[in-house]
Every structure is written in C-alpha cells, then in structure tokens.
Design a protein around this motif. Structure first.
Motif, short mmCIF file in Angstrom:
data_model
loop_
_atom_site.label_atom_id
_atom_site.label_comp_id
_atom_site.label_asym_id
_atom_site.label_seq_id
_atom_site.Cartn_x
_atom_site.Cartn_y
_atom_site.Cartn_z
N MET A 1 0.86 -1.17 0.00
CA MET A 1 0.00 0.00 0.00
C MET A 1 0.89 1.22 0.00
N LYS A 2 0.80 2.00 -1.08
CA LYS A 2 1.62 3.21 -1.14
C LYS A 2 0.73 4.44 -0.98
N PHE A 3 1.13 5.32 -0.07
CA PHE A 3 0.40 6.56 0.14
C PHE A 3 1.26 7.73 -0.28
N GLY A 4 0.74 8.53 -1.21
CA GLY A 4 1.48 9.68 -1.71
C GLY A 4 1.42 10.86 -0.76
N GLY A 5 2.13 11.92 -1.11
CA GLY A 5 2.25 13.08 -0.24
C GLY A 5 0.93 13.68 0.21
N THR A 6 -0.05 13.77 -0.71
CA THR A 6 -1.33 14.38 -0.31
C THR A 6 -2.08 13.49 0.67
N SER A 7 -1.82 12.18 0.64
CA SER A 7 -2.54 11.26 1.53
C SER A 7 -1.95 11.22 2.94
N VAL A 8 -0.77 11.83 3.11
CA VAL A 8 -0.17 11.88 4.45
C VAL A 8 0.22 13.32 4.80
N ALA A 9 -0.59 14.27 4.26
CA ALA A 9 -0.22 15.68 4.37
C ALA A 9 -0.39 16.25 5.79
N ASP A 10 -1.27 15.65 6.60
CA ASP A 10 -1.44 16.17 7.97
C ASP A 10 -1.82 14.99 8.89
N PRO A 11 -1.83 15.24 10.21
CA PRO A 11 -2.07 14.13 11.15
C PRO A 11 -3.40 13.41 10.92
N GLU A 12 -4.45 14.15 10.58
CA GLU A 12 -5.75 13.50 10.35
C GLU A 12 -5.65 12.54 9.16
N LYS A 13 -5.00 13.00 8.10
CA LYS A 13 -4.88 12.16 6.91
C LYS A 13 -4.01 10.94 7.19
N ILE A 14 -2.97 11.14 7.98
CA ILE A 14 -2.12 10.00 8.32
C ILE A 14 -2.94 8.96 9.09
N LEU A 15 -3.78 9.43 10.00
CA LEU A 15 -4.62 8.50 10.76
C LEU A 15 -5.59 7.75 9.85
N ARG A 16 -6.17 8.47 8.89
CA ARG A 16 -7.11 7.82 7.96
C ARG A 16 -6.39 6.79 7.10
N ALA A 17 -5.19 7.14 6.64
CA ALA A 17 -4.43 6.19 5.82
C ALA A 17 -4.05 4.98 6.66
N ALA A 18 -3.63 5.25 7.91
CA ALA A 18 -3.23 4.15 8.79
C ALA A 18 -4.40 3.22 9.06
N GLU A 19 -5.60 3.78 9.16
CA GLU A 19 -6.79 2.94 9.37
C GLU A 19 -6.94 1.91 8.25
N ARG A 20 -6.64 2.34 7.03
CA ARG A 20 -6.77 1.40 5.89
C ARG A 20 -5.74 0.29 6.00
N ALA A 21 -4.53 0.66 6.39
CA ALA A 21 -3.48 -0.36 6.52
C ALA A 21 -3.84 -1.34 7.63
#
Ligand code: ASP
Ligand code: MG
Length: 402
Positions: A1-21
C-alpha cells in the motif's frame, strides 16, 4: 500500500491512511506500506537548500530530501500503533533497498528483504520510506522525483505481493483530466503499455519508471483514492480479446515542454547523431524528434521537444552546435502544449489518426508537430488551444460518460 504526499499531508490524513493499513492487516494480509514525504515537503526542502547554496552538493541534498519520508514513516507507524496494530518504521536503507551512487537520481540495484520478512512474521505492519535507498558507499540516496512509486512497485515485485495499491488524491486514471473535461470517466482497467504512454504524455498519476518496472515484473497495480473506499483503476496485462482491436483509452495534456528547432541544417549523414549526442552528454531529455525532408538547397529542419526546466540548457547547447555544423539558427517556441491520444492498434487503423487531425482542424486548431506509434498519437498545438483541443477530442472519440 503506497500513500502519496497528499494522503499523508497532515495528522488526520495519516490516521485515515493508517486505518486502511490496519484494516487490511486485521483482515489477514501481511501489509507493507510505502509513504512519500508529507504534502509539498520535498519541494520545500529543495527550496531550502537553494537558500544556502546555489548548487547544493548532491550527497547532502539526498541527506536532506530523505528527511521528508522519514517524518512520514515515524508518524504512520505511531498512528498504526495508536489504532491497536503493531507496526514498525523502516528507512529505505533499513528496508534493504540498495541503489547506485548517482545522487538524487539513483537506480535501484537490488532489494534484500530479510528484515521486512522478519518484521512481517512478527505480525507487524512495515512502514517503509519511499524514494530513498542506500548506495554502495553506505550513503543515503534518492531515486528521482516521484520515486516512492518506484519503491512501492520494486518492493511488491521482490516480496511477491498479490498487488500494489497506489493510494492517491484522485479516484483512479481518467479518460482525460476531469478538471478540464468535466464528463471524463474513470477507467476500470488499463494495460501497462497504455499507462506508460499516459505517464510519458504528461498524466501525473504515477511515475513512468515505476510502471515500466511493474510491467517487467508483472506487478498488478491498483490506483485508487486514499479518501473514498471505491475501486479505482487496475493496471495489468492487456486483455487478450482486445489485442487485435483498435481502441482509444484516454487523452493526456502536457504543457511542461517547449519546442526547439534547428533551422536549415545541412542535409548530411551524422548531423542528427551529433545533435542528440550533445544533448545526451548534458543529460537533457528529448521527445518527438522530427526532421523535415531536405529542400532543394540541401538543408532541413530538426525539431524536438524538451522539458521546460532544461530548455535554456538545450537552447545553449544547440546554438553552440548550430555554429559548428553551419545551421542557420535555433528557434524556441515556449507557448506550446502536447496533446496525446493513447490506446492500442493505431498502426493498423489509420482512421484514428484521421479523426484526431480532422477534429483539431474542425476546431480551427493548427498542428505544429505530429508523431505516431501503435500506442499513441501526439500533436503539438498552441498552448492557448490546449484545453479546447482536449475537450474536442474527448467528444470525438466518445470517451465521456454514457
Ligand atoms: N517525495 C518525493 C517527491 O516528491 C517522492 C515521491 O513523492 O514519490 O518527489
Ligand atoms: Mg510525490
């Protein structure tokens, strides 16, 4: 699973991406995540370097650039843990990604995945820094812009992953840029060849090198949204039933190149070779090399496209060469755009080219340069006509929502 810069741009987005992982892990998969630097951080780091040095040392540049992805992996791994799932961050070197020593544009030589495998066996999600590797001098190096796609595909190949999911800020690959063509459609599946042409033609979705690698190793790619849980676009082997057909799958627009023309070049063997050798020595990329037929006076014109970023260097190189080979002058045309129709089977179906040129003619758009292959038709047009050309072609090839 690769997350690009916009998908990890702030803490909320990092949490959402992490939820998918974490969800994928809980559903039973072994999960390796590759992340980019947050947001525009890589651009910001480059700008920062330029404020202390006009020509920053390439080794130090890589030490600096690698910090962006390093920030993402630590935060991502923490986020997974806070969601109740064990995870470990790994820098490119720790993940065993070995590359050559061409700083800021290294090529991957080999991946030694032992550490990743042992972490996976221990039940942890591995969060790997994209874009970075270790070179033969044990120094950190980077893989060129957009390189985390390459890291992700290379890892998927070596780990024999069932697939490589590229999470991004769009829902997939579209028949044309939806910001320009409102009725553009998401494409369910594309062949590696088509995707490679699209990436080369200016579509920003994935780095071209990574698609080439996926093709060679047969890595199935799923380009999909990081924010909406819907299917995106699969990039995979061409379907056999389509092999003999001619199909137009999508359109791309590139305003990032300029046109250079060497005017009235003596028509002698070896001239085109010298032009390209000079540009290659300076590592200037060129595209769409077109030489006209010689005139009665025994001269012809050689035109080519080159990225805006290197256009001044290319012009200077060609001007110096023009004097030596007796060409008249070098022209540069900046306000141009490249419009590309991508698909398959174009060689056997001249009607597709006829339709492209006819559509542009009906819209009153002049074509400066044309190149064709079995997989793409490219026209250079005035930049001011770029968007209307794209919309007219999208309609003519009936690519819109039905
Ligand atoms: N952060 C790097 C870049 O912006 C690598 C990547 O995003 O793929 O080019
Ligand atoms: Mg990026």
């Amino acid at each position: 699973m690769k997350f690009g810069g916009t998908s990890v741009a702030d803490p909320e987005k990092i949490l959402r991406a992490a939820e998918r992982a974490v969800r994928a892990r809980k559903e039973g998969s072994d999960v390796v995540v590759v992340v980019s630097a947050p947001g525009e951080m890589t651009d910001e780091l480059i700008a920062l370097a330029q404020r202390v040095s006009q020509e920053p040392d390439a080794r130090e540049m890589d030490v600096l650039l690698a910090t962006g992805e390093q920030m993402s992996i630590a935060l991502f791994a923490m986020a997974c843990r806070s969601l109740g799932c064990p995870a470990v961050s790994l820098t490119g070197p720790q993940a065993g990604i070995h590359a050559d020593d061409r700083h800021t544009r290294s090529r991957i030589l080999e991946i030694r995945p032992q550490k990743i495998f042992s972490e996976l066996r221990a039940g942890r999600i591995c969060v790997v820094a994209g874009f970075q590797a270790v070179n033969p001098n044990s120094d950190v190096t980077t893989l060129g812009r957009g390189g985390s796609d390459l890291s992700a595909v290379a890892l998927a190949a070596v780990l024999r992953a069932s697939g490589c999911e590229i999470f991004t800020d769009v829902k997939g690959v579209y028949t044309a840029d939806p910001r320009i063509v409102p009725d553009a459609r998401k494409i369910a599946s594309l062949s590696y060849e088509e995707m490679l042409e699209l990436a080369g033609a200016g579509a920003q979705v994935m780095q071209a090198r990574s698609i080439d690698l996926a093709h060679r190793y047969g890595v199935r790619i799923h380009v999909r949204s990081a924010f909406h849980p819907v299917a995106g676009t699969w990039i995979e082997k061409a379907e056999e039933k389509r092999m003999e057909d001619a199909t137009v799958s999508s359109l791309a627009l590139d305003k990032g190149e300029v046109r250079l023309t060497l005017v009235e070049v003596p028509d002698k063997p070896g001239i085109a070779a010298r032009v390209l050798t000079e540009l290659a020595k300076k590592e200037i990329a060129v595209d769409m090399i077109v030489q006209s037929a010689p005139t009665q006076a025994g001269v012809n014109d050689i035109s080519l496209m080159t990225p805006r970023a290197t256009s001044e260097a290319a012009r200077a190189t060609l001007e110096a060469l023009a004097r030596r080979i007796g060409a008249k002058r070098v022209d540069i045309t900046e306000q141009v755009a490249k419009v590309t129709v991508v698909g398959t089977g174009f060689r056997r179906h001249a009607g597709i080219a006829a339709k492209m040129f006819g559509t542009l003619a009906d819209a009153g758009i002049n074509i400066h340069m044309i190149t064709t292959s079995d997989l793409k038709l490219c026209c250079i047009v005035d930049a001011r006509h770029a968007e209307s050309a794209l919309r007219a072609l999208h309609k003519a090839f009936k690519l819109g929502r039905r």
